[in-house]
Design an enzyme around this catalytic site. Structure first.
Site, PDB file in Angstrom:
ATOM      1  N   ILE A  78      19.984 -46.287 -12.153  1.00  0.00           N
ATOM      2  CA  ILE A  78      20.179 -47.403 -11.230  1.00  0.00           C
ATOM      3  C   ILE A  78      18.939 -48.271 -11.455  1.00  0.00           C
ATOM      4  O   ILE A  78      17.811 -47.776 -11.471  1.00  0.00           O
ATOM      5  CB  ILE A  78      20.306 -46.921  -9.761  1.00  0.00           C
ATOM      6  CG1 ILE A  78      20.442 -48.112  -8.809  1.00  0.00           C
ATOM      7  CG2 ILE A  78      19.161 -46.046  -9.329  1.00  0.00           C
ATOM      8  CD1 ILE A  78      20.765 -47.689  -7.364  1.00  0.00           C
ATOM      9  N   SER A  79      19.158 -49.573 -11.671  1.00  0.00           N
ATOM     10  CA  SER A  79      18.034 -50.436 -12.055  1.00  0.00           C
ATOM     11  C   SER A  79      17.018 -50.562 -10.934  1.00  0.00           C
ATOM     12  O   SER A  79      17.329 -50.382  -9.752  1.00  0.00           O
ATOM     13  CB  SER A  79      18.544 -51.827 -12.419  1.00  0.00           C
ATOM     14  OG  SER A  79      19.400 -51.744 -13.508  1.00  0.00           O
ATOM     15  N   GLN A  80      15.836 -50.931 -11.338  1.00  0.00           N
ATOM     16  CA  GLN A  80      14.762 -51.238 -10.389  1.00  0.00           C
ATOM     17  C   GLN A  80      15.263 -52.347  -9.449  1.00  0.00           C
ATOM     18  O   GLN A  80      15.934 -53.279  -9.902  1.00  0.00           O
ATOM     19  CB  GLN A  80      13.579 -51.714 -11.231  1.00  0.00           C
ATOM     20  CG  GLN A  80      12.386 -52.194 -10.495  1.00  0.00           C
ATOM     21  CD  GLN A  80      11.443 -52.931 -11.451  1.00  0.00           C
ATOM     22  OE1 GLN A  80      11.767 -53.164 -12.608  1.00  0.00           O
ATOM     23  NE2 GLN A  80      10.290 -53.281 -10.952  1.00  0.00           N
TER      24      GLN A  80
END
Lengths: 228, 819
Positions: A78-80
């Site tokens: 899950i992206s930053q």
């Protein structure tokens, strides 16, 4: 009376359980997103609204609001938070925009988009990830997100063209069908690079039939903007 | 006694073979660098055995007849158990997560411990045999070295036949047999029972055969991700010393690296090939009747837009996609060089139909050897020499930093330049990485080579074209014509690419279709192209501040960039062939300031892991070396000599070995075989040297003379070996083998003498220090494997060789100081 009291306690507990991390979320937006110069009010509102901790595996829940990408299994992340916000802002979305997301993953980016626009289409190629994203988004009450499990490479012809396409999984080439399904004046945002390495966000624009790209910013745990 | 020699020999075969197995295991499940780290720690088992034996020497000697076979059984049993156990939940770590997930530390530590046991118990058996029989150390050490030398060779041969997961059984069986050979009479029954129990464990695990747990790869390896795609499956697995090759098929995998955004047709499906779980290449359907190729829509096509090429040389041809492009573009002959036998064999045989017999085409000459070795031998001329994509999509975090890449050295590019016809072209392509590194080093190499060849107007000979993600450089022998430049511009317009280097080009043209945020890139490109011999760009004569990086607003020449850029982009040479090593220590503080502490390791993790390994090995060794002093006594005499002499022998031997492996890799063109040949030849020759040492009288004068002779030989080799190898590289393979034997055996023979002789001397003066000396030598040998790699990267092979002479010189001097 006892029943009423019980109901109040129950609902209070439910509220605390579902949204007890609102302060962390607001802090995340204030420090990690606004603090780095993102100002789009729709994006900030959406980032404040979506409970990120519900999109990460149980073991990572305590780190959900950290300034970093997190593993969600199957070699995916899950992206930053900042990257999610940046990709959302750079897509220039309106309420009536139609958005296509390639790479549903946990469903977090789709949820953020769905807070801004009426309709979000999202495609996930890893069956297990897609199924759990559907379950999660349904349980959170998102009715304007349409998830398809399949190959995002071909886009979603039936709902094309799109005002914006957000590709969350990097590929070594930009799929031609996606460029075709981008509306005139539309924007596509793609990360170039591997998940834990350094990625460069790239914007593809279609203007007057001409396609141009712009590498926006290199990113990893923290954005690689020069501090000086 | 003969049984003991055989037993020690067999155990040594087992230990070295197991070490190679582990290297494969970790290369497949994690990455090569983590293999290196775990194995280095495991090998400290040798040093630890010395420390343990030093503490209770007499206790161990009294029970040696039982303990030696017992240690062998333990070593064999743990060899077969360790890998399956390491695949269980408690031991599984993911190297990709180690840098930011503290929970990975425990399983990593447990893994260290797990693989430490077989080496510790094996080393205990050998060390115990040594201290029990110091008078016979020459023969025992000979058996140890002969076994180790043979083991390396056997393991390489077995990797052609067996899959890596089946190999531990081989090592384990040898270790168990070595124990059975020396069962003592008085406790034969008990020990026999233990041995049988070990054999039962062995049999139960081996009986599972194919059902042995498959190696579980990190979920972040490219192959793991490919297997998650719809209907993805492994259709072929082949093992060889080059690695475990696996072919993955899925209907959704396509091939078009860096494809033009103006491409509107179908993108070809691909079959993906992986070597040890890392992507090696793809195979796409191709037909001789094809009139265009998908690579025509990438920057790879740049050399073809200038002119037609009849004779093409493709280095690192891989699965042959660039070969197919050359044929489609009308080449009359294509020489394709690819060192990986299994990959070539797959395209030739299993995928012959899919590639329309490409590698059987009479226009294609397939050569399976390292490209640099080929360049040294070949005398032909080509109109185009093409080097495929450098680095991988998304970068490799410096995972190739300590891999020798002889094909990209200045000497290699010079040879390419000399091999192209008067109007010929050499071409290099690279991903646009961030921070920008690979393209700059390619350009720096090209410019320096061309300048050395007398080219002054570089932009008349070098051009580059950039897409959204890739860049291709071409260097042409003759100056570009106006038509050439026009063709490049037309190509860029048609493909939505931008020229990066052309005569008199401006920033607008450079970013017409693909804008980049880091406009420093063009400053750097222009700086590298500028003449380094003049200081015209620094008229004020201001002093350079090397702690600062490039100021994008300034104008710099090549020297400035070499000195001040955050990464090392200077060209590499045959003496330091580490193209992918970009890390510079002096700019680390500045990089930390820009990118932050948490991101820094991700820029160049590969090389940093070598240092992490060194730190761990160094501190553990220090403890292991100091601990026995509590037993031996801090004031006991002869300590300095023991530390210096045995420590320096360990360092010196490994330094020579590492340099020889690298130089013979270039000579034979096959790294794995070169490594196996050098290690085996050296160890076996040293084994004979050790055997021969029995005849020598034991005095410090003898040791002084022998180590002095070694210093002399190493210095001579540092100067003459490489020229001899280059001079004879074109000779037939059989003659090269004989020559290698003649070159390696003499110094290795002499290098095998001092250690057993030193132990014999020690047994006469300070017998209690023998296990300590064995431990010191073991620890320093492990330190040397890491340190020699750092020395090679930082200082080059020549200096590493001289350092080795320095270590032996110190060993020699230590014999002057002893009373």
């Amino acid at each position: 009376m006892i029943q009423i009291l019980f109901s109040l306690v129950f609902f209070s507990l439910l509220f605390i359980q579902t949204d007890n991390r609102i302060h962390e979320r607001h802090s995340m937006v204030r420090h990690q997103i606004e603090g780095r110069g993102l100002r789009d009010s729709l994006t900030l509102k959406a980032m404040r609204a979506v409970p990120r901790h519900r999109f990460v595996p149980e073991a990572q829940s305590r780190n959900a609001y950290d300034d970093s990408p997190l593993p969600i299994g199957y070699g995916q992340t899950i992206s930053q938070p900042y990257i999610v916000a940046y990709m959302t802002e750079i897509a220039h979305l309106q309420k009536n925009s139609t958005v296509l997301e390639i790479g549903t993953g946990s469903g977090y980016q789709a949820a953020v988009l769905a807070e801004i626009t009426d309709t979000v289409y999202t495609i996930e190629i890893v069956k297990q990830l897609g199924e759990s994203a559907v379950e999660r988004l349904t349980s959170l009450g998102y009715k304007n997100i349409f998830v398809k499990i399949g190959d995002g490479y071909e886009g979603w012809k039936e709902h094309a063209p799109f005002d914006a396409i957000i590709v969350t999984a990097a590929a070594d080439h930009v799929p031609p069908p996606l460029i075709q399904q981008l509306k005139e004046g539309g924007r596509m945002v793609i990360p170039v690079g591997a998940p834990f390495f350094i990625q460069t966000l790239m914007l593809v624009e279609k203007k007057e039939g001409k396609i141009t790209t712009r590498s926006l910013m290199p990113v990893r745990f923290v954005p690689f903007t020069r501090s000086d | 006694m003969k049984k003991l020699y055989a037993s020690i020999g067999l155990l040594s075969v087992a230990l070295i073979a197991y070490q190679i197995v582990l290297m494969y295991f970790f290369s497949i499940t994690q990455w090569y660098h983590f293999a290196y780290m775990v194995i280095a720690i495991a090998l400290l088992g040798f040093g630890t055995s010395g420390t343990v034996l030093a503490f209770s020497r007499t206790w161990f000697i009294d029970r040696s007849s039982e303990l030696i076979p017992l240690c062998m059984f333990l070593s064999g049993t743990t060899m077969i158990i360790a890998i399956p156990v390491s695949q269980t939940r408690f031991f599984q770590f993911d190297s990709q997560l180690i840098l930011f997930d503290q929970e990975q530390i425990l399983p990593l530590s447990l893994t260290y411990l797990l693989f430490f046991i077989p080496f510790l118990s094996g080393a205990m058996a050998i060390g115990l045999a040594f201290i029990k029989n110091p008078e016979d150390i020459g023969r025992l050490y000979c058996a140890n070295l002969l076994g180790s030398g043979t083991g390396g060779g056997i393991a390489v041969v077995l990797l052609w036949i067996l899959f890596p997961q089946h190999l531990p059984a081989f090592s384990a069986l040898l270790a168990l047999v070595s124990g059975f050979l020396i069962l003592p009479k008085h406790k034969r029954k008990e020990l026999f029972s233990i041995g049988i129990l070990s054999l039962i464990v062995f049999a139960v695990l081996v009986r599972q055969g194919g059902r042995l747990p498959q190696f579980t790869m990190s979920q972040y390896k490219e192959m793991s991700k490919s297997l998650l795609l719809p209907d993805a499956k492994i259709v072929i697995s082949k093992t060889s010393p080059d690695g475990l090759v696996q072919v993955v098929q899925s209907p959704v995998m396509r091939f078009a690296p860096g494809l033009s955004l103006n491409y509107h047709s179908e993108v070809p499906k691909q079959i993906a090939l992986f070597n040890n779980g890392d992507r090696y290449g793809g195979i796409i359907r191709w037909s001789k009747s094809d009139t265009s190729h998908i690579l025509d829509y990438t920057t790879f096509a740049l050399p073809y837009v200038l002119q037609h090429h009849n004779h093409v040389l493709i280095l690192h041809a891989g699965t042959g996609i660039e070969v197919a492009q050359a044929i489609t573009r009308g080449a009359l002959s294509v020489t394709a060089v690819e060192p990986h036998h299994t990959i070539v064999s797959l395209v030739k045989n299993e995928y012959r139909e899919m590639t329309d017999s490409l590698f059987h085409d009479q226009r294609v000459s397939m050569i399976t050897v390292d490209p640099r070795s080929f360049l040294l031998r070949d005398t032909s001329t080509y109109e185009l020499i093409l080097f495929p994509m450098i680095d991988a999509f998304g970068g490799t975090m410096g995972l190739k930093a300590v891999k020798e890449q002889y094909g990209l050295t200045k000497e290699s590019v010079t040879q390419m330049w000399k091999k192209v016809s008067p109007d010929g072209i050499i071409s290099f392509s690279s991903w646009m990485d961030f921070p920008i590194r690979n393209p700059l080093k390619v350009l720096a190499t090209l410019t320096e080579v061309l300048e050395e060849q007398g080219i002054r107007e570089l932009t008349h000979h070098i051009a580059a074209v950039r897409s959204w993600g890739t860049i291709t450089f071409i260097a042409k022998r003759s100056p570009f014509t106006e038509q050439d430049i026009e063709n490049i511009r037309l190509f860029c317009t048609a493909m939505l690419f931008d020229p990066a280097i052309l005569p008199a080009i401006g920033i607008v043209e450079r970013t017409r279709y693909n804008a980049i945020q880091e406009t420093d890139f063009f400053t750097l490109v222009d700086g590298i192209l500028s003449d380094r011999s003049t200081s015209r760009l620094r008229p004020d004569g201001r002093r350079l501040d090397s702690s600062r990086s490039i100021d994008p607003s300034g104008v710099f020449d090549r020297n400035d960039i070499y000195e001040r850029y955050g990464f090392d982009v200077r060209p590499t040479t045959d003496d330091r062939p580490y193209f992918s090593q970009f890390l510079r220590w002096k700019t680390l503080p500045y990089l930390r300031q820009i990118y932050g502490d948490r991101s820094l390791p991700f820029l160049e993790i590969g090389y940093l892991i070598v240092f992490v390994t060194f730190a761990q090995v160094f501190f553990l060794s220090l403890i292991l070396i100091i601990l026995p002093l509590f037993k031996i006594g801090w004031k006991s005499s002869g300590k300095t000599w023991t530390v210096l002499f045995f420590g320096m022998l360990g360092l010196g031997y490994m330094f020579v070995e590492i340099v020889l492996i690298n130089q013979f890799t270039l000579y034979f063109g096959h790294p794995i075989y070169a490594a196996a040949a050098v290690i085996s030849l050296m160890l076996i020759s040293s084994g004979f040297g050790s055997y021969f040492s029995r005849q020598w009288s034991i005095t410090n004068v003898t040791l002084r003379n022998i180590t002095g002779a070694i210093v002399f030989m190493i210095i001579v080799y540092a100067f003459v070996l490489m020229p001899i190898l280059i001079f004879t590289i074109s000779l037939p393979f059989e003659i090269k083998i004989v020559l290698s034997l003649l070159l390696i055996a003499p110094p290795a023979f002499v290098m095998g003498i001092p250690f057993p002789l030193g132990l014999r001397l020690l047994s006469q003066r300070h017998e209690d220090q023998i296990p300590w000396a064995w431990g010191i030598n073991g620890c320093l040998s492990v330190i040397a494997t890491v340190l020699s790699l750092i020395a090679s990267v930082e200082l080059g092979f020549f200096v590493t060789m001289i350092l080795s002479a320095g270590f032996y010189g110190t060993a020699m001097i230590s014999n002057f100081i002893v009373k």
